[in-house]
Design a protein around this motif. Structure first.
Motif, short mmCIF file in Angstrom:
data_model
loop_
_atom_site.label_atom_id
_atom_site.label_comp_id
_atom_site.label_asym_id
_atom_site.label_seq_id
_atom_site.Cartn_x
_atom_site.Cartn_y
_atom_site.Cartn_z
N THR A 1 51.07 29.95 48.26
CA THR A 1 50.36 31.45 48.03
C THR A 1 50.78 32.37 47.89
O THR A 1 52.26 32.38 48.14
N VAL A 2 50.67 33.30 46.91
CA VAL A 2 51.10 34.69 46.71
C VAL A 2 50.04 35.58 47.48
O VAL A 2 48.64 34.83 46.70
N ILE A 3 50.33 37.15 47.62
CA ILE A 3 48.88 38.05 47.76
C ILE A 3 49.62 38.96 46.94
O ILE A 3 50.15 40.05 46.71
N GLU A 4 48.25 39.13 45.49
CA GLU A 4 48.30 40.61 45.00
C GLU A 4 47.17 41.37 45.98
O GLU A 4 46.36 41.20 46.47
N TYR A 5 48.21 42.75 45.63
CA TYR A 5 47.80 43.71 46.35
C TYR A 5 46.86 45.01 45.29
O TYR A 5 48.03 45.03 44.31
N ILE A 6 46.55 45.67 45.10
CA ILE A 6 46.14 45.93 44.60
C ILE A 6 45.79 47.79 44.21
O ILE A 6 45.10 47.69 45.07
N ARG A 7 46.69 48.79 44.60
CA ARG A 7 45.51 50.09 44.65
C ARG A 7 45.08 50.96 43.85
O ARG A 7 46.16 51.33 43.09
N TYR A 8 43.81 51.25 44.77
CA TYR A 8 43.21 52.02 43.49
C TYR A 8 42.86 53.81 44.64
O TYR A 8 42.79 53.92 45.75
N ARG A 9 43.44 54.76 43.18
CA ARG A 9 42.73 56.11 43.58
C ARG A 9 41.62 56.62 42.92
O ARG A 9 41.81 57.18 41.81
N ILE A 10 40.49 56.74 43.37
CA ILE A 10 39.55 56.48 43.14
C ILE A 10 38.29 58.06 43.01
O ILE A 10 37.94 57.61 44.47
N PRO A 11 38.13 58.95 42.72
CA PRO A 11 37.23 60.15 43.06
C PRO A 11 35.65 59.23 43.78
O PRO A 11 35.38 59.13 43.55
N GLU A 12 35.60 60.52 44.26
CA GLU A 12 33.89 60.49 45.49
C GLU A 12 33.68 59.61 44.17
O GLU A 12 31.49 59.16 44.44
N GLU A 13 33.22 60.98 43.02
CA GLU A 13 32.34 61.17 42.45
C GLU A 13 31.53 59.29 41.42
O GLU A 13 31.03 59.29 40.88
N VAL B 1 41.91 49.71 48.35
CA VAL B 1 42.84 48.24 48.38
C VAL B 1 41.99 47.11 48.32
O VAL B 1 41.88 46.37 48.57
N LEU B 2 43.06 46.45 46.84
CA LEU B 2 42.52 44.97 46.20
C LEU B 2 43.45 43.73 46.62
O LEU B 2 44.56 43.76 46.32
N ARG B 3 42.37 43.36 48.10
CA ARG B 3 43.36 42.22 48.33
C ARG B 3 43.48 40.90 47.48
O ARG B 3 42.19 40.15 47.39
N ILE B 4 44.20 40.05 47.04
CA ILE B 4 43.75 38.66 45.97
C ILE B 4 44.68 37.66 46.52
O ILE B 4 46.26 38.38 46.58
N THR B 5 44.63 36.63 46.88
CA THR B 5 45.28 36.03 47.21
C THR B 5 45.04 34.51 46.43
O THR B 5 43.76 33.89 46.08
N TRP B 6 46.38 34.24 45.76
CA TRP B 6 46.53 32.83 44.41
C TRP B 6 47.39 32.04 44.78
O TRP B 6 48.11 32.42 45.51
N THR B 7 47.35 31.17 44.57
CA THR B 7 47.04 29.81 44.50
C THR B 7 48.96 29.92 44.44
O THR B 7 50.01 29.32 44.51
N SER B 8 49.01 30.58 42.86
CA SER B 8 50.76 31.44 42.52
C SER B 8 50.50 32.09 42.40
O SER B 8 49.00 32.65 41.07
N THR B 9 51.86 33.26 41.90
CA THR B 9 51.67 33.67 40.53
C THR B 9 51.14 33.08 39.14
O THR B 9 51.44 34.32 38.69
N GLN B 10 52.42 32.58 38.93
CA GLN B 10 52.25 31.42 37.51
C GLN B 10 50.95 31.09 37.32
O GLN B 10 49.71 31.15 36.55
N HIS C 1 42.17 28.99 41.34
CA HIS C 1 43.23 29.67 41.27
C HIS C 1 43.03 30.76 42.58
O HIS C 1 43.98 31.32 42.66
N CYS C 2 41.91 31.54 42.86
CA CYS C 2 41.89 32.62 43.51
C CYS C 2 41.34 31.72 45.16
O CYS C 2 40.38 30.79 45.06
N VAL C 3 42.37 32.20 45.99
CA VAL C 3 42.20 31.31 47.27
C VAL C 3 40.78 32.08 48.06
O VAL C 3 40.37 31.71 48.54
N ASP C 4 41.37 33.47 48.62
CA ASP C 4 40.87 34.66 48.63
C ASP C 4 40.65 36.09 48.13
O ASP C 4 41.26 35.96 47.38
N TYR C 5 40.14 36.93 48.22
CA TYR C 5 39.55 38.08 48.59
C TYR C 5 39.07 39.62 49.06
O TYR C 5 38.14 38.67 49.85
N GLU C 6 39.57 40.86 49.20
CA GLU C 6 38.53 41.68 49.30
C GLU C 6 39.38 42.73 49.31
O GLU C 6 40.78 42.78 48.80
N LEU C 7 37.69 43.97 49.12
CA LEU C 7 38.25 45.11 48.72
C LEU C 7 38.20 46.06 50.10
O LEU C 7 37.00 45.73 50.91
#
Length: 269
Positions: A17-29, A67-76, A50-56
């Motif tokens: 497995t591989v973990i993808e991290y996506i970091r966002y900056r979202i204005p309050e509004e 921060v969105l964390r997604i665990t994938w079975t592989s990068t490919q 292909h998605c093992v789990d995810y959490e925002l």
């Protein structure tokens, strides 16, 4: 696939497995609509093989950071599987308005530095320690000797048998290695079942009686503990049936399996 092989696959299937991290900056509004969009997009993640789990997660110190964390079975599998499948267009349609708000989007491989903090008790501690498992086996074997289906299997039990099983269960669920130091490892326990010809009805009855004994012994009744407890009982009794059969082969020398919350131990055949 045999029960043993299935157990092995279930415990080793996340090795790549591989973990993808996506970091966002979202204005309050825009945060409410952002959360709503990802709630909808999550349906596509949940449906992907292909998605093992995810959490925002949202930053407590600065609410604009997510921060969105997604665990994938592989990068490919993520790049060539999910992104090219029928689920991706609907996922992309929901998150497209926030792509410009991404500050980082990368894949990370887990390292060997991992573990649980002390705030999470072992199943042994949660059960109540050694005394709880002694009460459990005492109640269980009091039932076994009078049960028409199981009494023949346990005929001639040594007086210390219940005590040894209590040590075994305590160690399996995270307690001290008393069974290992006084009796032996997994192979020693397995050998107790050779040639006994345990049937499926007898295994089912064993499972039912130990659950009744857990109630009588006062083991925790919360769903998390009982689901983990029953998962081991199912795993262990199915191995017992196999090793009691005519085609069983003695396992290699191996330690007592350790059972954690929500996860089976790897089986070493």
């Amino acid at each position: 696939m045999t029960d043993t092989a299935a157990s092995t696959a279930a415990t080793t299937g996340n090795a790549g497995t591989v973990i993808e991290y996506i970091r966002y900056r979202i204005p309050e509004e825009r945060s409410a609509e952002f959360l709503a969009a990802y709630t909808r997009a999550a349906a596509q993640l949940a449906a992907s093989p292909h998605c093992v789990d995810y959490e925002l997660a949202r930053c407590e110190e600065d609410f604009a950071h997510f921060v969105l964390r997604i665990t994938w079975t592989s990068t490919q599998d993520h790049l060539e599987g999910f992104r090219t499948c029928d689920l991706f267009p609907a996922f992309l349609a929901e998150i497209r308005p926030y792509i410009a708000d991404i500050e980082e989007m990368r894949h990370y491989k887990p390292t060997s530095v991992r573990g649980r903090g002390s705030a999470v008790p072992t199943l042994y501690t949660w059960a109540g320690g050694a005394e709880a498992f002694s009460r459990l086996t005492e109640a269980f074997y009091a039932k076994v000797v009078t049960d028409g289906l199981l009494a023949p299997v346990f005929a001639g039990l040594a007086p210390e048998h219940a005590e040894h099983v209590a040590l075994w269960l305590a160690e399996v669920f995270g307690g001290p290695p008393a069974y290992s130091t006084t009796q032996g490892g997994h192979g020693h326990m397995v050998a107790k079942h050779f040639g006994r010809g345990i049937t499926e009805p007898q295994r089912r009855r064993w499972v039912d009686l130990i659950q009744d004994a857990a109630d009588e012994a006062g083991l925790p009744t919360d769903a998390e503990f009982r689901s983990a407890f029953l998962a081991y009982i199912e795993w262990g009794t199915r191995l017992a049936v196999y090793f009691s059969g005519p085609d069983a082969k003695p396992p290699a020398d191996q330690p007592v399996p350790l059972w954690n919350w929500g996860a089976a131990p790897p089986y070493q055949g």
